[in-house]
Scaffold this active site. Sequence first.
Site, PDB file in Angstrom:
ATOM      1  N   SER A  68       3.263   0.393  -6.788  1.00 58.56           N
ATOM      2  CA  SER A  68       2.272   0.524  -7.859  1.00 58.56           C
ATOM      3  C   SER A  68       2.840   0.106  -9.209  1.00 58.56           C
ATOM      4  CB  SER A  68       1.764   1.971  -7.938  1.00 58.56           C
ATOM      5  OG  SER A  68       2.815   2.868  -8.263  1.00 58.56           O
ATOM      6  N   HIS A  69       4.184   0.070  -9.324  1.00 57.00           N
ATOM      7  CA  HIS A  69       4.821  -0.322 -10.576  1.00 57.00           C
ATOM      8  C   HIS A  69       5.652  -1.595 -10.424  1.00 57.00           C
ATOM      9  CE1 HIS A  69       3.666   3.768 -11.479  1.00 57.00           C
ATOM     10  NE2 HIS A  69       3.926   3.553 -12.738  1.00 57.00           N
ATOM     11  N   ASP A 209      -1.436   3.822  -8.496  1.00 53.79           N
ATOM     12  CA  ASP A 209      -1.773   4.217  -7.129  1.00 53.79           C
ATOM     13  C   ASP A 209      -3.282   4.288  -6.927  1.00 53.79           C
ATOM     14  OD1 ASP A 209       0.853   4.447  -6.122  1.00 53.79           O
ATOM     15  OD2 ASP A 209       1.087   6.398  -7.078  1.00 53.79           O
TER      16      ASP A 209
END
Length: 361
Positions: A68-69, A209
């Site tokens: 997600s990052h 997320d």
Amino acid sequence: MPTAASNEAINGIVDRLRGCVGSDTCRLSPEGLLGLITEIFVRAGVPAGPARILARTCVHAERDGAHSHGLHRMPAYLATLATDWVTPGARPRVQESASGTVLVDANNGFAQPALAQAMPLLTRKASEAGVAVMLMKNSHHFGALWLDVEPLAEQGFVALTMVNSSSHMAPVGGTKPVYGTNPMAFACPRDGRPPIVFDQATSVMAKGDIQLAAKSGRPVPPGTGLDKFGKPTEDPAEILDGGTLLPFGGHKGSSIAMMVEILAAALTGGNFSWEIDKSGYTNAHTSRAGQFLLCIDPRLSGENAFAQRIEALARTLMESGQSRLPGDRRHANRKRAEDEGIAVNPALLLSWYDAPRPGPA
């Protein structure tokens, strides 16, 4: 600017990706992917030094399984860089304040390059006094926060950091966003082992997320967020479409989010989450906010058995039935990526590499 050798290496990576087009994935070494993402940031207008720091933020998150990052953030980075919302070549201003305080004005640039510039002064102050704090304002932090503190723990420091961001989360009992997801990250050294590291949002789920869940059509757990009418929903698309995230643990998470606003915004002089106004920048995704970082040298704490006490804590946790310590899964993913490479979508990476990059409007 990249050297001829690095250009040759990047060309080889690009050729390999072109040969993989038609396949869902292609595997690149972490260093190879880092070189390519650095070049993509340079083409988007970021100077070479900051570009490599930003690329490291994305690639290391991807390498360690924090998708997600990781590369998921690249389209938002590139869209933001196509505007003048952030200053990619900003020159941070780092200055000493009190004996244990480092003040950083990122001058509307990205937080990670500003932190890299401030780090030598911060660690020197912590080594001299036992503790030092960095207060940063006018900064854009858009990556995994644990990457800011893990290197400190690898040097033997205990570190805690937190940032605020654009409003995405309602306070407990509220239905409208006030706080950012307001994450915090903590890192502690271990004797002969990788550091203990955790990074968590104060929302039930990080916004990244939520975006990944919406992209894959998966519902989110009950209590994650509200729709634009203030009603509970398990549809991530409804949360993202004018809705709001919710804090974990009700009033407990809400109180922690408030603490982050106080330390990362009020204390630093940065914007509060609700003060960040991107209304004139519809394609911008980063947040001009603040960052707080506390660095402690346990070697000056007077507790000579610190390392042994950490190992006693870790051993007791594992003996109690806990399956892993914070950071263990990331380190396992890291080793796998170093051994096997990082799985990437070749067509997607080539679209970023080949896309024309207009200058800021």
